[in-house]
Scaffold this active site. Sequence first.
Site, PDB file in Angstrom:
ATOM      1  N   LYS A 182      61.377  -6.075  22.846  1.00  0.00           N
ATOM      2  CA  LYS A 182      60.886  -4.834  22.219  1.00  0.00           C
ATOM      3  C   LYS A 182      60.664  -3.842  23.351  1.00  0.00           C
ATOM      4  O   LYS A 182      59.699  -3.927  24.094  1.00  0.00           O
ATOM      5  CB  LYS A 182      59.563  -5.124  21.493  1.00  0.00           C
ATOM      6  CG  LYS A 182      59.224  -4.202  20.347  1.00  0.00           C
ATOM      7  CD  LYS A 182      58.942  -2.755  20.694  1.00  0.00           C
ATOM      8  CE  LYS A 182      57.584  -2.490  21.296  1.00  0.00           C
ATOM      9  NZ  LYS A 182      57.477  -1.045  21.690  1.00  0.00           N
ATOM     10  N   SER A 236      49.889  -1.851  29.806  1.00  0.00           N
ATOM     11  CA  SER A 236      48.478  -1.601  30.129  1.00  0.00           C
ATOM     12  C   SER A 236      47.636  -2.854  29.910  1.00  0.00           C
ATOM     13  O   SER A 236      47.972  -3.727  29.110  1.00  0.00           O
ATOM     14  CB  SER A 236      47.952  -0.483  29.227  1.00  0.00           C
ATOM     15  OG  SER A 236      48.035  -0.883  27.875  1.00  0.00           O
ATOM     16  N   TYR A 246      46.757 -12.061  19.735  1.00  0.00           N
ATOM     17  CA  TYR A 246      47.846 -12.409  18.803  1.00  0.00           C
ATOM     18  C   TYR A 246      48.192 -13.887  18.937  1.00  0.00           C
ATOM     19  O   TYR A 246      48.422 -14.580  17.947  1.00  0.00           O
ATOM     20  CB  TYR A 246      49.123 -11.601  19.101  1.00  0.00           C
ATOM     21  CG  TYR A 246      49.015 -10.097  19.018  1.00  0.00           C
ATOM     22  CD1 TYR A 246      48.063  -9.478  18.212  1.00  0.00           C
ATOM     23  CD2 TYR A 246      49.893  -9.281  19.737  1.00  0.00           C
ATOM     24  CE1 TYR A 246      47.991  -8.087  18.146  1.00  0.00           C
ATOM     25  CE2 TYR A 246      49.822  -7.902  19.668  1.00  0.00           C
ATOM     26  CZ  TYR A 246      48.869  -7.309  18.878  1.00  0.00           C
ATOM     27  OH  TYR A 246      48.804  -5.939  18.816  1.00  0.00           O
ATOM     28  N   GLU A 258      51.758  -8.743  32.871  1.00  0.00           N
ATOM     29  CA  GLU A 258      51.765  -7.973  34.124  1.00  0.00           C
ATOM     30  C   GLU A 258      51.225  -6.599  33.752  1.00  0.00           C
ATOM     31  O   GLU A 258      51.818  -5.905  32.924  1.00  0.00           O
ATOM     32  CB  GLU A 258      53.196  -7.900  34.670  1.00  0.00           C
ATOM     33  CG  GLU A 258      53.253  -7.530  36.137  1.00  0.00           C
ATOM     34  CD  GLU A 258      53.330  -6.045  36.364  1.00  0.00           C
ATOM     35  OE1 GLU A 258      52.251  -5.433  36.586  1.00  0.00           O
ATOM     36  OE2 GLU A 258      54.430  -5.478  36.314  1.00  0.00           O
ATOM     37  N   CYS A 293      52.942   0.651  38.214  1.00  0.00           N
ATOM     38  CA  CYS A 293      51.747  -0.212  38.133  1.00  0.00           C
ATOM     39  C   CYS A 293      51.188  -0.537  39.506  1.00  0.00           C
ATOM     40  O   CYS A 293      49.997  -0.758  39.647  1.00  0.00           O
ATOM     41  CB  CYS A 293      52.053  -1.472  37.349  1.00  0.00           C
ATOM     42  SG  CYS A 293      53.509  -2.338  37.920  1.00  0.00           S
ATOM     43  N   LYS A 343      46.698  13.577  29.673  1.00  0.00           N
ATOM     44  CA  LYS A 343      45.789  12.552  30.210  1.00  0.00           C
ATOM     45  C   LYS A 343      45.647  12.710  31.735  1.00  0.00           C
ATOM     46  O   LYS A 343      44.545  12.681  32.283  1.00  0.00           O
ATOM     47  CB  LYS A 343      46.362  11.175  29.849  1.00  0.00           C
ATOM     48  CG  LYS A 343      45.511  10.008  30.281  1.00  0.00           C
ATOM     49  CD  LYS A 343      46.109   8.694  29.737  1.00  0.00           C
ATOM     50  CE  LYS A 343      45.946   7.587  30.753  1.00  0.00           C
ATOM     51  NZ  LYS A 343      46.578   6.340  30.405  1.00  0.00           N
ATOM     52  N   GLU A 392      43.221   3.730  36.093  1.00  0.00           N
ATOM     53  CA  GLU A 392      44.637   3.930  36.389  1.00  0.00           C
ATOM     54  C   GLU A 392      45.069   5.286  35.816  1.00  0.00           C
ATOM     55  O   GLU A 392      45.025   5.489  34.601  1.00  0.00           O
ATOM     56  CB  GLU A 392      45.453   2.800  35.746  1.00  0.00           C
ATOM     57  CG  GLU A 392      46.903   2.829  36.123  1.00  0.00           C
ATOM     58  CD  GLU A 392      47.663   1.612  35.601  1.00  0.00           C
ATOM     59  OE1 GLU A 392      47.486   1.239  34.436  1.00  0.00           O
ATOM     60  OE2 GLU A 392      48.449   1.048  36.385  1.00  0.00           O
TER      61      GLU A 392
HETATM   62  P1  NDP Z   1      51.255   0.201  26.667  1.00  0.00           P
HETATM   63  O1  NDP Z   1      50.584  -0.955  27.279  1.00  0.00           O
HETATM   64  O2  NDP Z   1      50.646   0.841  25.493  1.00  0.00           O
HETATM   65  O3  NDP Z   1      52.764  -0.190  26.246  1.00  0.00           O
HETATM   66  C1  NDP Z   1      53.510  -1.256  26.786  1.00  0.00           C
HETATM   67  C2  NDP Z   1      54.322  -1.914  25.682  1.00  0.00           C
HETATM   68  O4  NDP Z   1      53.437  -2.496  24.716  1.00  0.00           O
HETATM   69  C3  NDP Z   1      55.201  -0.933  24.903  1.00  0.00           C
HETATM   70  O5  NDP Z   1      56.400  -1.560  24.518  1.00  0.00           O
HETATM   71  C4  NDP Z   1      54.329  -0.631  23.704  1.00  0.00           C
HETATM   72  O6  NDP Z   1      55.018  -0.130  22.592  1.00  0.00           O
HETATM   73  C5  NDP Z   1      53.737  -1.982  23.410  1.00  0.00           C
HETATM   74  N1  NDP Z   1      52.510  -1.894  22.610  1.00  0.00           N
HETATM   75  C6  NDP Z   1      51.653  -0.843  22.501  1.00  0.00           C
HETATM   76  N2  NDP Z   1      50.657  -1.137  21.641  1.00  0.00           N
HETATM   77  C7  NDP Z   1      50.892  -2.385  21.189  1.00  0.00           C
HETATM   78  C8  NDP Z   1      50.221  -3.226  20.278  1.00  0.00           C
HETATM   79  N3  NDP Z   1      49.108  -2.851  19.653  1.00  0.00           N
HETATM   80  N4  NDP Z   1      50.739  -4.468  20.052  1.00  0.00           N
HETATM   81  C9  NDP Z   1      51.874  -4.854  20.661  1.00  0.00           C
HETATM   82  N5  NDP Z   1      52.560  -4.092  21.526  1.00  0.00           N
HETATM   83  C10 NDP Z   1      52.081  -2.876  21.802  1.00  0.00           C
HETATM   84  O7  NDP Z   1      51.498   1.273  27.749  1.00  0.00           O
HETATM   85  P2  NDP Z   1      51.796   2.815  27.470  1.00  0.00           P
HETATM   86  O8  NDP Z   1      53.238   2.917  27.533  1.00  0.00           O
HETATM   87  O9  NDP Z   1      51.191   3.357  26.241  1.00  0.00           O
HETATM   88  O10 NDP Z   1      51.038   3.448  28.684  1.00  0.00           O
HETATM   89  C11 NDP Z   1      49.616   3.548  28.653  1.00  0.00           C
HETATM   90  C12 NDP Z   1      49.063   3.232  29.999  1.00  0.00           C
HETATM   91  O11 NDP Z   1      49.382   1.891  30.333  1.00  0.00           O
HETATM   92  C13 NDP Z   1      49.657   4.047  31.128  1.00  0.00           C
HETATM   93  O12 NDP Z   1      49.081   5.286  31.225  1.00  0.00           O
HETATM   94  C14 NDP Z   1      49.390   3.151  32.293  1.00  0.00           C
HETATM   95  O13 NDP Z   1      48.053   3.320  32.703  1.00  0.00           O
HETATM   96  C15 NDP Z   1      49.585   1.761  31.719  1.00  0.00           C
HETATM   97  N6  NDP Z   1      50.923   1.212  31.941  1.00  0.00           N
HETATM   98  C16 NDP Z   1      51.089   0.243  32.870  1.00  0.00           C
HETATM   99  C17 NDP Z   1      52.347  -0.248  33.131  1.00  0.00           C
HETATM  100  C18 NDP Z   1      52.592  -1.294  34.132  1.00  0.00           C
HETATM  101  O14 NDP Z   1      53.700  -1.380  34.642  1.00  0.00           O
HETATM  102  N7  NDP Z   1      51.644  -2.138  34.433  1.00  0.00           N
HETATM  103  C19 NDP Z   1      53.526   0.276  32.459  1.00  0.00           C
HETATM  104  C20 NDP Z   1      53.242   1.251  31.451  1.00  0.00           C
HETATM  105  C21 NDP Z   1      51.981   1.685  31.237  1.00  0.00           C
HETATM  106  P3  NDP Z   1      55.080   1.468  22.391  1.00  0.00           P
HETATM  107  O15 NDP Z   1      55.950   1.970  23.446  1.00  0.00           O
HETATM  108  O16 NDP Z   1      55.640   1.652  21.059  1.00  0.00           O
HETATM  109  O17 NDP Z   1      53.666   1.976  22.487  1.00  0.00           O
END
Ligand code: NDP
Length: 490
Positions: A182, A236, A246, A258, A293, A343, A392
């Site tokens: 996904k 995140s 889950y 991660e 990250c 943000k 972050e």
């Molecule tokens: P998220 O953690 O929200 O998204 C990561 C993945 O999880 C995406 O595929 C997302 O889908 C999916 N997801 C979101 N909500 C759910 C849920 N309730 N159940 C299952 N899967 C879910 O990161 P964001 O992209 O929203 O970014 C938000 C913050 O997260 C950033 O500002 C940053 O601080 C951090 N981040 C950290 C990363 C890393 O590499 N460690 C990478 C990206 C973000 P969808 O895209 O549809 O929301």
Amino acid sequence: MAVATLPAFRTKAFINGEFREAASGQTFVTENPATGQPLADVAAGDAADIDAAVRAARRAFDDGRWSQLAPADRKRILLRFADLLEANAEELAMLDSLEAGKPITDCRDVDIPETVKTYRWFAEAIDKVFDAVAPTGPEALGLIVREPIGVVGAVVPWNFPILMATWKVAPALAAGNTMVVKPAELTSLSTIRMAELAVEAGVPEGVLNVVPGLGETAGQALGRHPDVDMVTFTGSTEVGRYFLKYSAESNLKRITLEMGGKSPQVVLADPPDLDRVTEQVLIAGLMNMGENCSCGSRLIVHRSVQQELVANLVRGLEAWPVGDPQEPETRLGPMIEKPHLDKVLDYIEEGRSEGARVVTGGERTLDETGGYFVAPTIFDDVRNSMKIAREEIFGPVISVIPFDDEDEAIALANQTNYGLAASVYTRDLERAIRFSRAIRAGTVGVNAYSEGDITTPFGGYKESGFGGRDKGLEALEQYTEKKTIWFQLG
Ligand code: NDP
């Protein structure tokens, strides 16, 4: 925007080797964050599509079309897959650059070559790792064998779209699993195309499925599916926690996470060449617009070098032009979407109001493009207790935190809920060793910002990681189950 011809977009789910609309018929729009204009309508997969993909992956796993191939045969196919990705590098680079706003030069020089290398490395590994024989007496023979886990789900973020998917897919497929991926809703296109190329390379249908969709629907359905054996996630910390829930509320599937970071770059009083430190600190803080990250967003610097280093950083920003990601010289593109831009700007305001000093940047820029650009920002005189030093930001914002003695520097580096990466800069070998042992993080770079390479595991301590690592042989291992086979003799 300087794009002559757009590549064709594959916008449907890829299940059992074929493209499908979402069962609901719904789509969502992705946009180009450099212009704010729509790019594509993508199938909005939900629980029904996840279920169809999991059923395809389960059939493909159970009939052994992939899991029962000799490792050397899987290797041959994965190497062909890597070659095909390489042959289509320009298109894949363009997809990630358009959807994520990443500089095209980074996509061409880093993301796609690293993707290809990752598939090759895991392909090459699988016919060279051995299982074990237990140290029994003559009355028994105990074999300890690794087997693929089964159906693996991967939920990945938008910051390195194809590469983060690959860090999961390459070792999981190499180990013989089947998968449902996904992608982040903002960046599905390169991952869908990757799955199509996998089938073209000879990966059997149903082995690698991709369901684009929203996290709360498709992501959650994958996390809760009773026939998924493992979910591997990058994103995140907040969403990472959901996957543990889950799993606990469904079938106790294995979870590896991660997650975020607030990584320290510690510059001691005796740094090596300050120009090199400047260059590395800017890479740490600004690479991928800080949407990274392991972003080195906390610059913990000895007071004796603070002033000179900050001045150097401001000068060094000349080498970091902000602009159209499609232009080869651009090093900083836009933030991924408008809410994320807001943000990041909110964090900057918060920093100001808590008393940190903006040395440069601190505002939106290039508004006339319609894109979500932020000027690279350096805050000086930050305290580690401030919000900009604790949370972050995921933007091009570096916080300079001065210190006076080394124990204080170690304490500051570790005063965070995160523990993904860190760097220490010093000419003194013993100090470097002391710091790299004392800092609680999954990777510590010495005199450089580094995540290691494909041979070394990557993941976090504390709230940055859970249950496993990406990259290295550790990653291959975590996509396997261990079985004991016991022969009682005589
Ligand atoms: P998220 O953690 O929200 O998204 C990561 C993945 O999880 C995406 O595929 C997302 O889908 C999916 N997801 C979101 N909500 C759910 C849920 N309730 N159940 C299952 N899967 C879910 O990161 P964001 O992209 O929203 O970014 C938000 C913050 O997260 C950033 O500002 C940053 O601080 C951090 N981040 C950290 C990363 C890393 O590499 N460690 C990478 C990206 C973000 P969808 O895209 O549809 O929301």
